[in-house]
Design a protein around this motif. Sequence first.
Motif, PDB file in Angstrom:
ATOM      1  N   ARG A 224       0.864  -1.183   0.000  1.00  0.00           N
ATOM      2  CA  ARG A 224       0.000   0.000   0.000  1.00  0.00           C
ATOM      3  C   ARG A 224       0.895   1.226   0.000  1.00  0.00           C
ATOM      4  N   ALA A 225       0.520   2.248  -0.760  1.00  0.00           N
ATOM      5  CA  ALA A 225       1.432   3.377  -0.959  1.00  0.00           C
ATOM      6  C   ALA A 225       0.642   4.642  -1.316  1.00  0.00           C
ATOM      7  N   VAL A 226       1.373   5.739  -1.505  1.00  0.00           N
ATOM      8  CA  VAL A 226       0.803   6.976  -2.044  1.00  0.00           C
ATOM      9  C   VAL A 226       1.758   7.525  -3.094  1.00  0.00           C
ATOM     10  N   VAL A 227       1.206   8.233  -4.078  1.00  0.00           N
ATOM     11  CA  VAL A 227       2.027   8.951  -5.049  1.00  0.00           C
ATOM     12  C   VAL A 227       2.443  10.259  -4.387  1.00  0.00           C
ATOM     13  N   GLU A 228       3.715  10.345  -4.030  1.00  0.00           N
ATOM     14  CA  GLU A 228       4.186  11.486  -3.241  1.00  0.00           C
ATOM     15  C   GLU A 228       4.572  12.681  -4.096  1.00  0.00           C
ATOM     16  N   LEU A 238       7.284   9.588  -7.757  1.00  0.00           N
ATOM     17  CA  LEU A 238       7.811   9.018  -6.517  1.00  0.00           C
ATOM     18  C   LEU A 238       6.647   8.405  -5.753  1.00  0.00           C
ATOM     19  N   ILE A 239       6.710   7.111  -5.549  1.00  0.00           N
ATOM     20  CA  ILE A 239       5.668   6.391  -4.821  1.00  0.00           C
ATOM     21  C   ILE A 239       6.256   5.920  -3.498  1.00  0.00           C
ATOM     22  N   THR A 240       5.631   6.308  -2.401  1.00  0.00           N
ATOM     23  CA  THR A 240       6.136   5.980  -1.067  1.00  0.00           C
ATOM     24  C   THR A 240       5.274   4.910  -0.421  1.00  0.00           C
ATOM     25  N   PHE A 241       5.926   3.842   0.050  1.00  0.00           N
ATOM     26  CA  PHE A 241       5.194   2.770   0.736  1.00  0.00           C
ATOM     27  C   PHE A 241       4.690   3.261   2.089  1.00  0.00           C
ATOM     28  N   LEU A 242       3.532   2.765   2.481  1.00  0.00           N
ATOM     29  CA  LEU A 242       2.951   3.139   3.767  1.00  0.00           C
ATOM     30  C   LEU A 242       3.173   2.096   4.846  1.00  0.00           C
ATOM     31  N   ASP A 243       3.579   0.890   4.466  1.00  0.00           N
ATOM     32  CA  ASP A 243       3.607  -0.209   5.427  1.00  0.00           C
ATOM     33  C   ASP A 243       4.944  -0.935   5.489  1.00  0.00           C
TER      34      ASP A 243
END
Length: 390
Positions: A224-228, A238-243
């Motif tokens: 699970r992530a967000v496009v930062e 840049l996609i940052t993982f949340l978990d």
Amino acid sequence: MTLTSHSTLRDRLLTYLAGVGGSSTRAQALDALDVLYAGQWTTEDISPQNTRQFETKWRNRVSFERQRLVERGVLQARSDGVWALADGFDPSRIDLPRLAARNAEIRRREDMWVAAKAAGAPDDILPRALEPLHLRAGGRGIYVDVATTKSAIAPAGVAVSFLDLGQAYANERNVHGVIYRLPRTTREGRDQAEITATVRAYELAMPVFVILPGARPASRSVRRAVVESVDIARGSVLITFLDDDPLPPEPGNDENDEFELVIDDVETRWQRRKARPNQARFAFAVLQRYGARCAVCDLDAEPVIEAAHIRAKALQGSDDARNGIPLCSNHHRMYDAGWYAFEPLTTEVVFRAQQNKGQSRVIRSNLSHLPLQPSRKALEDAWERWSATS
């Protein structure tokens, strides 16, 4: 079932206040929210707090979100029990249809994540399970699920997942996230639609999923992530993982506050993740600031262009892009080894006497060609250290 997200609680409170003219007592607001969203509170939301059995968790958490809105200047800082929009705040700024659509899609994706974990995510889920979970369909790198995510606020849909199996594109991945290359093929119409959907995921701070090689050859990993951040010029996001690691609980205001051992809210995890050191974020910011070209030899092969710290990370150098410079892997190693430095005033490339400049293949005499300049303070710090060891 997880707790309703912080952002959704704020949206619901603002929607209510805007609808009643801008102000309400705390008790009236909470009772109204209880009725308005009676069918949408989760089982966890309506469970009692451990320390204050007379109040449900969501009521306590809405009170915290009210305080956050006060700190942001959206609500008034009052102590008389009245919750009110700040003077001058225009209720029309609250786009109710947009909030409703965004919150519904975030909830859908959170439910998808719960189902994915039940199927083996994050590390060991079978590829054939991805489509029934609505995480993936077809062979494209970016999955949008237009039929579900297309709406008035996202005419091209909103990106759902990104496939990164290390084959089609030269993506850069580490434990924090991935720098993902946007598609560049002859199918411009479809490629552009996927890019637009990716940008919309960024603008809406929408949770997305990254599909990676799994723990076994026949399995997949789902993060699970967000496009930062998005850099259209370079064709990268840049996609940052949340978990990728556990987060500590948020501090409460007093001993009676509800203690949350696990925080599983997208917005909270994202904001706290952004405050952490992240080499992928630093590299993305440096190449976005200066371009993906070596500053001293002009090589523009992005896969071998690296973000070099001017003041070294080992010396607590910051991850501000102004403390960085793009260098190819060879010249990065030469710089870290002390072969050369940049004179702060002229940014001239200066080599140590014992090094052979001719063999270094440096063709730029200074940094004046860069679209933006690095921090003078960082250059002075590095120059002083370099000169002291000459």
